[in-house]
Write a protein that holds these residues in place. Structure first.
Motif, mmCIF file in Angstrom:
data_model
loop_
_atom_site.group_PDB
_atom_site.id
_atom_site.type_symbol
_atom_site.label_atom_id
_atom_site.label_comp_id
_atom_site.label_asym_id
_atom_site.label_seq_id
_atom_site.Cartn_x
_atom_site.Cartn_y
_atom_site.Cartn_z
ATOM 1 N N UNK A 44 0.838 -1.205 0.000
ATOM 2 C CA UNK A 44 0.000 0.000 0.000
ATOM 3 C C UNK A 44 0.868 1.248 0.000
ATOM 4 N N UNK A 45 1.871 1.269 0.860
ATOM 5 C CA UNK A 45 2.764 2.422 0.948
ATOM 6 C C UNK A 45 3.453 2.687 -0.394
ATOM 7 N N UNK A 46 3.909 1.628 -1.055
ATOM 8 C CA UNK A 46 4.571 1.764 -2.353
ATOM 9 C C UNK A 46 3.645 2.307 -3.430
ATOM 10 N N UNK A 47 2.324 2.217 -3.193
ATOM 11 C CA UNK A 47 1.345 2.728 -4.142
ATOM 12 C C UNK A 47 0.630 3.978 -3.649
ATOM 13 N N UNK A 48 1.199 4.633 -2.633
ATOM 14 C CA UNK A 48 0.700 5.921 -2.186
ATOM 15 C C UNK A 48 -0.353 5.903 -1.098
ATOM 16 N N UNK A 49 -0.593 4.755 -0.490
ATOM 17 C CA UNK A 49 -1.590 4.646 0.573
ATOM 18 C C UNK A 49 -0.867 4.298 1.870
ATOM 19 N N UNK A 50 -0.990 5.154 2.862
ATOM 20 C CA UNK A 50 -0.317 4.930 4.134
ATOM 21 C C UNK A 50 -1.267 4.230 5.094
ATOM 22 N N UNK A 51 -0.907 3.003 5.466
ATOM 23 C CA UNK A 51 -1.628 2.251 6.489
ATOM 24 C C UNK A 51 -0.579 1.665 7.414
ATOM 25 N N UNK A 52 -0.987 1.256 8.586
ATOM 26 C CA UNK A 52 -0.033 0.697 9.539
ATOM 27 C C UNK A 52 -0.558 -0.600 10.096
ATOM 28 N N UNK A 53 0.330 -1.364 10.705
ATOM 29 C CA UNK A 53 -0.076 -2.610 11.324
ATOM 30 C C UNK A 53 -0.282 -2.390 12.823
ATOM 31 N N UNK A 54 -1.063 -3.259 13.403
ATOM 32 C CA UNK A 54 -1.372 -3.172 14.832
ATOM 33 C C UNK A 54 -1.770 -4.572 15.304
ATOM 34 N N UNK A 55 -2.182 -4.656 16.532
ATOM 35 C CA UNK A 55 -2.698 -5.911 17.056
ATOM 36 C C UNK A 55 -1.621 -6.896 17.454
ATOM 37 N N UNK A 56 -2.085 -8.062 17.838
ATOM 38 C CA UNK A 56 -1.206 -9.134 18.286
ATOM 39 C C UNK A 56 -0.248 -9.534 17.166
ATOM 40 N N UNK A 57 1.019 -9.461 17.425
ATOM 41 C CA UNK A 57 2.069 -9.821 16.480
ATOM 42 C C UNK A 57 2.008 -9.014 15.179
ATOM 43 N N UNK A 58 1.410 -7.823 15.220
ATOM 44 C CA UNK A 58 1.321 -6.977 14.036
ATOM 45 C C UNK A 58 0.528 -7.593 12.916
ATOM 46 N N UNK A 59 -0.490 -8.377 13.249
ATOM 47 C CA UNK A 59 -1.244 -9.113 12.242
ATOM 48 C C UNK A 59 -2.474 -8.373 11.724
ATOM 49 N N UNK A 60 -2.694 -7.157 12.186
ATOM 50 C CA UNK A 60 -3.856 -6.376 11.775
ATOM 51 C C UNK A 60 -3.405 -5.174 10.967
ATOM 52 N N UNK A 61 -4.059 -4.957 9.833
ATOM 53 C CA UNK A 61 -3.826 -3.750 9.044
ATOM 54 C C UNK A 61 -4.847 -2.725 9.526
ATOM 55 N N UNK A 62 -4.360 -1.610 10.032
ATOM 56 C CA UNK A 62 -5.221 -0.566 10.602
ATOM 57 C C UNK A 62 -5.484 0.504 9.559
ATOM 58 N N UNK A 63 -6.751 0.843 9.373
ATOM 59 C CA UNK A 63 -7.171 1.840 8.391
ATOM 60 C C UNK A 63 -7.759 3.041 9.123
ATOM 61 N N UNK A 64 -7.274 4.236 8.790
ATOM 62 C CA UNK A 64 -7.711 5.453 9.471
ATOM 63 C C UNK A 64 -8.021 6.572 8.471
#
Length: 93
Positions: A44-64
C-alpha cells in the motif's frame, strides 16, 4: 476498474464513517504467513496509501481514513488496498 471487493470496501467503510469514527482493521492472524499484514502495508505504501499494522504480532492492518474523505479518494484507497491484499495472499491461499 473497480471490482466487487473494492465496492464492498467502499460501501462498508464509507457507510461506517460516522458510526465507527473511521478506525477499522483487517485481521490476517488466521493465515500461516505471519508477515501478510506487513506485506499489505508495504505494498500500500509503495502505491501511495499509508496504512499501519497493529494488534497481536502486528497481524492487523489498521485503516484510518479522515472523516471528510471523498468517495473518489475512498474508492482509490480501496482499490490500492484490494490489490495489496490479493498480492500478499496469492501464495498463501
Amino acid at each position: 476498474g473497480a471490482t466487487l471487493l473494492s465496492y464492498f470496501f467502499l460501501y462498508y467503510f464509507y457507510n461506517l464513517t460516522a458510526i465507527m469514527q473511521n478506525v477499522w482493521g483487517i485481521d490476517f492472524s488466521t493465515f500461516n504467513d505471519k508477515e501478510i499484514a506487513n506485506k499489505v502495508s508495504a505494498a500500500c505504501f509503495n502505491n501511495g496509501l499509508i496504512i499501519e499494522t497493529a494488534g497481536r504480532e502486528g497481524s492487523v492492518v489498521k485503516l484510518l481514513p479522515p472523516l471528510n474523505i471523498s468517495t473518489d479518494v475512498m474508492e482509490e484507497g480501496c482499490n490500492i488496498l484490494q490489490q495489496a491484499v490479493e498480492h500478499a495472499i496469492a501464495g498463501v491461499c
